[in-house]
Structure formats: C-alpha cells, structure tokens
Scaffold this active site. Structure first.
Site, PDB file in Angstrom:
ATOM      1  N   ARG A 117       9.745  22.684   4.014  1.00 54.08           N
ATOM      2  CA  ARG A 117      10.438  21.879   2.793  1.00 54.08           C
ATOM      3  C   ARG A 117      10.887  20.503   3.466  1.00 54.08           C
ATOM      4  O   ARG A 117      11.856  19.660   3.090  1.00 54.08           O
ATOM      5  CB  ARG A 117      12.076  22.726   2.551  1.00 54.08           C
ATOM      6  CG  ARG A 117      11.833  24.052   2.023  1.00 54.08           C
ATOM      7  CD  ARG A 117      12.949  24.358   1.141  1.00 54.08           C
ATOM      8  NE  ARG A 117      12.928  25.581   0.436  1.00 54.08           N
ATOM      9  CZ  ARG A 117      12.953  26.732   1.113  1.00 54.08           C
ATOM     10  NH1 ARG A 117      13.700  27.148   2.320  1.00 54.08           N
ATOM     11  NH2 ARG A 117      12.970  28.036   0.357  1.00 54.08           N
ATOM     12  N   LYS A 139       5.098   7.098  -1.339  1.00 58.30           N
ATOM     13  CA  LYS A 139       4.372   8.095  -2.160  1.00 58.30           C
ATOM     14  C   LYS A 139       3.389   8.770  -1.527  1.00 58.30           C
ATOM     15  O   LYS A 139       2.483   8.214  -0.812  1.00 58.30           O
ATOM     16  CB  LYS A 139       3.575   7.075  -3.266  1.00 58.30           C
ATOM     17  CG  LYS A 139       4.691   6.520  -4.402  1.00 58.30           C
ATOM     18  CD  LYS A 139       3.817   5.746  -5.489  1.00 58.30           C
ATOM     19  CE  LYS A 139       4.503   5.100  -6.662  1.00 58.30           C
ATOM     20  NZ  LYS A 139       3.768   4.398  -7.661  1.00 58.30           N
ATOM     21  N   GLU A 233      10.437   4.392  -8.892  1.00 56.22           N
ATOM     22  CA  GLU A 233       9.478   3.686  -9.921  1.00 56.22           C
ATOM     23  C   GLU A 233      10.381   3.768 -11.229  1.00 56.22           C
ATOM     24  O   GLU A 233       9.540   4.329 -12.425  1.00 56.22           O
ATOM     25  CB  GLU A 233       8.225   4.355  -9.951  1.00 56.22           C
ATOM     26  CG  GLU A 233       7.318   3.033 -10.746  1.00 56.22           C
ATOM     27  CD  GLU A 233       5.705   3.405 -10.273  1.00 56.22           C
ATOM     28  OE1 GLU A 233       5.533   3.626  -9.219  1.00 56.22           O
ATOM     29  OE2 GLU A 233       5.148   3.570 -11.302  1.00 56.22           O
ATOM     30  N   ARG A 237       9.280  -1.022  -9.758  1.00 57.28           N
ATOM     31  CA  ARG A 237       8.201  -0.452  -8.662  1.00 57.28           C
ATOM     32  C   ARG A 237       6.957  -0.586  -9.450  1.00 57.28           C
ATOM     33  O   ARG A 237       5.728  -0.909  -8.884  1.00 57.28           O
ATOM     34  CB  ARG A 237       8.762   0.687  -8.196  1.00 57.28           C
ATOM     35  CG  ARG A 237       7.556   0.931  -7.048  1.00 57.28           C
ATOM     36  CD  ARG A 237       8.290   2.260  -6.105  1.00 57.28           C
ATOM     37  NE  ARG A 237       6.879   2.557  -5.365  1.00 57.28           N
ATOM     38  CZ  ARG A 237       6.868   3.198  -4.168  1.00 57.28           C
ATOM     39  NH1 ARG A 237       8.194   3.830  -3.913  1.00 57.28           N
ATOM     40  NH2 ARG A 237       5.984   3.471  -3.479  1.00 57.28           N
ATOM     41  N   HIS A 248      -7.446   2.078 -12.735  1.00 59.26           N
ATOM     42  CA  HIS A 248      -7.422   3.588 -12.941  1.00 59.26           C
ATOM     43  C   HIS A 248      -8.585   4.109 -13.944  1.00 59.26           C
ATOM     44  O   HIS A 248      -9.176   5.156 -13.747  1.00 59.26           O
ATOM     45  CB  HIS A 248      -6.215   4.067 -13.095  1.00 59.26           C
ATOM     46  CG  HIS A 248      -5.060   3.886 -11.866  1.00 59.26           C
ATOM     47  ND1 HIS A 248      -3.618   4.095 -11.797  1.00 59.26           N
ATOM     48  CD2 HIS A 248      -5.429   3.625 -10.640  1.00 59.26           C
ATOM     49  CE1 HIS A 248      -3.280   4.177 -10.669  1.00 59.26           C
ATOM     50  NE2 HIS A 248      -4.352   3.711 -10.097  1.00 59.26           N
TER      51      HIS A 248
HETATM   52  N1  LIG Z   1       0.371   6.138  -1.532  1.00 62.46           N
HETATM   53  C1  LIG Z   1       0.562   4.937  -2.155  1.00 62.46           C
HETATM   54  O1  LIG Z   1       1.665   4.062  -2.333  1.00 62.46           O
HETATM   55  C2  LIG Z   1      -1.003   4.548  -2.364  1.00 62.46           C
HETATM   56  C3  LIG Z   1      -1.076   2.823  -2.582  1.00 62.46           C
HETATM   57  C4  LIG Z   1      -2.297   2.521  -2.701  1.00 62.46           C
HETATM   58  C5  LIG Z   1      -3.416   3.258  -2.416  1.00 62.46           C
HETATM   59  N2  LIG Z   1      -3.166   4.793  -2.282  1.00 62.46           N
HETATM   60  C6  LIG Z   1      -4.312   5.533  -2.036  1.00 62.46           C
HETATM   61  O2  LIG Z   1      -5.051   5.381  -0.802  1.00 62.46           O
HETATM   62  C7  LIG Z   1      -6.380   5.613  -0.865  1.00 62.46           C
HETATM   63  C8  LIG Z   1      -7.162   4.562  -0.438  1.00 62.46           C
HETATM   64  O3  LIG Z   1      -7.280   4.111   0.673  1.00 62.46           O
HETATM   65  P1  LIG Z   1      -8.170   3.348   1.776  1.00 62.46           P
HETATM   66  O4  LIG Z   1      -8.400   2.194   0.821  1.00 62.46           O
HETATM   67  O5  LIG Z   1      -7.353   2.958   3.041  1.00 62.46           O
HETATM   68  O6  LIG Z   1      -9.197   4.347   1.828  1.00 62.46           O
HETATM   69  P2  LIG Z   1      -9.689   5.453   2.902  1.00 62.46           P
HETATM   70  O7  LIG Z   1      -8.483   6.121   3.329  1.00 62.46           O
HETATM   71  O8  LIG Z   1     -10.478   6.335   2.124  1.00 62.46           O
HETATM   72  O9  LIG Z   1     -10.336   4.818   4.083  1.00 62.46           O
HETATM   73  C9  LIG Z   1     -11.471   4.043   3.952  1.00 62.46           C
HETATM   74  C10 LIG Z   1     -12.584   4.401   4.589  1.00 62.46           C
HETATM   75  O10 LIG Z   1     -12.167   3.675   5.741  1.00 62.46           O
HETATM   76  C11 LIG Z   1     -12.446   4.461   6.919  1.00 62.46           C
HETATM   77  N3  LIG Z   1     -11.807   3.871   7.938  1.00 62.46           N
HETATM   78  C12 LIG Z   1     -10.265   3.913   8.122  1.00 62.46           C
HETATM   79  N4  LIG Z   1      -9.925   3.125   9.111  1.00 62.46           N
HETATM   80  C13 LIG Z   1     -11.025   2.562   9.765  1.00 62.46           C
HETATM   81  C14 LIG Z   1     -11.054   2.117  10.848  1.00 62.46           C
HETATM   82  N5  LIG Z   1     -10.215   1.171  11.539  1.00 62.46           N
HETATM   83  N6  LIG Z   1     -12.405   1.755  11.352  1.00 62.46           N
HETATM   84  C15 LIG Z   1     -13.415   2.183  10.570  1.00 62.46           C
HETATM   85  N7  LIG Z   1     -13.288   2.889   9.653  1.00 62.46           N
HETATM   86  C16 LIG Z   1     -12.054   2.834   9.001  1.00 62.46           C
HETATM   87  C17 LIG Z   1     -12.087   5.852   6.545  1.00 62.46           C
HETATM   88  O11 LIG Z   1     -12.485   6.759   7.244  1.00 62.46           O
HETATM   89  C18 LIG Z   1     -12.866   5.675   5.118  1.00 62.46           C
HETATM   90  O12 LIG Z   1     -14.146   6.112   5.090  1.00 62.46           O
HETATM   91  C19 LIG Z   1      -6.612   6.178  -2.194  1.00 62.46           C
HETATM   92  O13 LIG Z   1      -6.470   7.400  -2.322  1.00 62.46           O
HETATM   93  C20 LIG Z   1      -5.308   5.876  -3.119  1.00 62.46           C
HETATM   94  O14 LIG Z   1      -4.960   6.502  -4.180  1.00 62.46           O
HETATM   95  C21 LIG Z   1      -1.838   5.136  -2.110  1.00 62.46           C
END
Ligand SMILES: NC(=O)c1ccc[n+]([C@@H]2O[C@H](COP(=O)([O-])OP(=O)(O)OC[C@H]3O[C@@H](n4cnc5c(N)ncnc54)[C@H](O)[C@@H]3O)[C@@H](O)[C@H]2O)c1
Length: 364
Positions: A117, A139, A233, A237, A248
């Site tokens: 939880r 989020k 939100e 937000r 999207h």
């Molecule tokens: N929670 C939120 O508020 C929020 C906001 C925006 C996006 N998101 C989510 O975030 C995700 C996208 O995140 P992202 O763009 O970080 O993608 P990701 O987490 O897939 O990382 C991108 C790639 O880079 C690699 N990687 C990460 N750090 C590295 C490093 N230092 N060196 C080499 N490779 C590295 C990862 O293994 C992956 O292959 C989506 O799922 C999206 O929905 C969430």
C-alpha cells in the site's frame, strides 16, 4: 549546488542537481531505510555496472533489472518488480531507487505506490527527459493496450537526485528527444522562459554543460511550481501537456514504435503553434517570434506520413479527452499558453494537413 524543493506540505521533497556529496551519503541521511531496492534496466546495468557494484557494497540492495524499452512498460513487468520485492520479504520501511529514464521511473514509482500500500521511493533519472520532466511530480504508471499511462497512481518521490554526468552516455537521439520537454517550457514558463530558450537553444543542443544544467534547473523549477499548485492536474498542471494532444496521437498512430515520446512532442508543438495561429490566439506583434520558434523545433524523421483522419481519431483514445471533447494547450503571448476545449475539427484538420500533408522531411 542548486537545490529545489517541490512544495507539497508534509510530502515536500528536494530535487538535487549535481550535488557534490555522494548519493549514498545523501540517501542515508535524507531517506534512511533498513533495506533499499534498486529498479533499473539491462542497458543501464551494462553501462553503469561499477556504480551498481558500489551501491551493492554500500547499501546491499535488492536488485531488479528489467528489459529495456517502452514496450515493457506494462502491468506484467510491474508485477515482476512486485514479485522481486515480495520474494525478498521486504517491509513497509523499504525505499525503492529508480535508476533510469522515464520508463524505469514510471514503473518503479508505481511499484512503490502499490507495494504494501505504498513505500517511499527515490528517483535517479539518467535521461534528459527524466531529469527535466518525469522524475518530478509523482505521476507513476504503466501502459495498457488501450493507450499510454492508463494504469497508475500519483505517488511523490522522497528525493530526486539529478547527476548530469549520466548524460555523457545518453545516445544523441535520446538527448534531442528529451529536449522537447525543455523546449516546451518556452510556451508555459513565462516570458523569461521563452527568452531563455530563444537565447540558449543552440548551446543546449551542442550539449554545452552550463547551458544544459541551467536548462534542467529552470525546467524543474517551472514543473515544481506547477505541481505544487495543482498536484492532481485539476487545472494548471495540464499546461505541462503543451504539444501532447498531437504527440500522443502520433505515438498511438505508430503503435509506440519508431518514434520516441519527445520526438512526437516536437511535432506536437509545431502543430499547437500552427493551430493557435489559425484560431487567432497569437498576437500579431509576436507572430514573427513564433515563426522563429517553429523554425527551431526539431522535426525528427517519422516512420511514414500520417493521415489527418487517422491522427484525429487517435486523439480520442487519449485519457485527457473529457466529455468527448479534445483539449489543446495553445500558446497566447510568448511564454504563456491556454487550455482550450472549443477548437473546431476543421481547424485541427487544417493544421494536420499543413504540418504533415505537404511532404515533411527530416530536419533532425
Ligand atoms: N511520469 C511523468 O510525469 C512522465 C513525464 C514524461 C514522460 N514520461 C514517460 O517517460 C517515458 C520516456 O522516458 P525516456 O525518454 O527517459 O525513455 P526511456 O526510459 O525509455 O530511456 C530511453 C533510452 O535511453 C536508455 N538510457 C537511459 N539512460 C541512459 C544513459 N544515461 N546512458 C545511455 N542510455 C541510457 C534507456 O535504457 C532507453 O533505452 C515514457 O514512458 C513516458 O510516458 C513520464
């Protein structure tokens, strides 16, 4: 050592940027626990094996290494994280450390929200996108075949530890994708943010260290301020979703393959500006500045040319559609945007035709 705080009463937490102390020292001090668990993926574990070894010897954490990729951000992978935590017989005092990009942060955060939880968790973002956006704000969640991030929870971290040294190994494509979430602050963060991006855009893309650090600091500051005002939100937000209604739809159109989230946001921001021009929201005197901004938006290669009709219908699968109405975040004066639910379909279709119709190309 710039330190920011996300102000949420007794759930407030610090965001530390390039703090000179050691992570383990700060962790033990500010988020003490009997046991820690680390969630990361195989790519990061491969590159940062030495770091994980040092955490192993100093913290003796339970480790969960998942496969890399957005396609693994689903309920099955989340369950595997919980299996690891349960099999290790961890208790409610456990702290989960998310080491990775947005995918790891979202899954590990959701595991923290639901394990027994709710337990505390710490974000250690390793991509630009995660540093400026996903690690802050609470989020968490996973995707469902019906759409992105449809299952999840609001669960704030106890600490966000940003170390920009991680960016040294980040592939260039990922860096440019993450930059979308920095660029977007020009439209929601006030005139100062607009001017900062206008002046610093090239230096950030050249990855000049001082420019990148300042961009991260400002982006986090803007996001922290908005989250503090509207954590769930209910209103403001939504501004953080600038360009995301279109983005999207693009991600869904390509079934989340061949396009990165930030790449879709770059295209989505172009669409949002075009739509605002069409619906006369942009003051004439600022039109030239917006034209210049459009010229600076990266236009990553798309797998195929999308059709307007298909993109328009993809927009309706987004969870942010309310009462069957599409909501768009559209720029007004530089640095400011408005949430609009009254944009006619015809204007949206014109924008899609303008942006995607006439032979787009990779402007990388
Ligand atoms: N929670 C939120 O508020 C929020 C906001 C925006 C996006 N998101 C989510 O975030 C995700 C996208 O995140 P992202 O763009 O970080 O993608 P990701 O987490 O897939 O990382 C991108 C790639 O880079 C690699 N990687 C990460 N750090 C590295 C490093 N230092 N060196 C080499 N490779 C590295 C990862 O293994 C992956 O292959 C989506 O799922 C999206 O929905 C969430």
């Amino acid at each position: 050592m710039p330190e920011l705080t996300v102000q949420l009463g007794n759930r407030s937490y610090p965001v530390l940027l390039d703090d000179p102390r050691s992570f383990v020292e700060v962790l033990r001090d500010s988020v003490p626990a009997q046991r820690y668990a680390v969630v990361t993926n195989d790519t990061i574990a491969g590159i940062y094996g030495d770091l994980l070894d040092s955490w192993r010897s100093e913290l003796d954490p339970v480790m969960h290494i998942m496969p890399d990729g957005e396609q693994y951000k689903h309920i099955g992978t989340w369950k595997e994280v919980l299996d690891t935590l349960l099999e290790a017989r961890l208790d409610r005092g456990t702290v989960i450390i998310a080491l990775g990009g947005g995918v790891i942060g979202d899954i590990a955060g959701f595991a923290a929200a639901s394990f027994l939880r709710g337990v505390r968790f710490v974000q250690v973002p390793t991509t630009l996108l995660a540093m400026v956006d996903s690690s802050v704000g609470g989020k968490t969640g996973v995707n469902h075949s019906m759409g992105k991030n449809l299952i999840g929870a609001f669960h704030q971290p106890s600490l966000v530890w940003i170390d920009t040294k991680f960016l040294a190994t980040l592939p260039q494509r990922e860096f440019r994708s993450g930059y979308a979430e920095v660029f977007k602050t020009a439209f929601i963060g006030g005139r100062d943010a607009f001017d900062f991006i206008t002046d610093t855009h090239d230096r950030i893309l050249q990855q000049q260290r001082d420019a990148v650090c300042e961009a991260i600091r400002r982006s986090v500051e803007i996001k922290a301020g908005i989250v503090a005002e509207d954590e769930r939100e209910a209103g403001k937000r939504a501004l953080l979703n600038f360009g995301h209604t279109f983005a999207h739809a693009l991600e869904k159109y390509y079934d989340y393959t061949g396009i990165l989230h930030g790449e879709a946001v770059h295209w989505g921001m172009h669409c949002a500006i075009d739509l605002a021009r069409r619906t006369s929201m942009l003051p004439k005197e600022d039109a030239e500045r917006y034209d210049a901004m459009i010229g600076r938006i990266l236009h990553p290669q798309l797998p195929t040319r999308p059709t307007g009709e298909a993109l328009f219908s993809a927009m309706f699968s987004d969870k942010k559609v309310s009462d069957g109405k599409l909501r768009f975040i559209l720029p007004t004066v530089p640095g400011t945007s408005e949430i609009r639910a009254d944009i006619p379909r015809s204007a949206v279709m014109e924008t899609l035709e303008e942006v995607f119709g006439g032979g787009f190309s990779s402007a990388g």
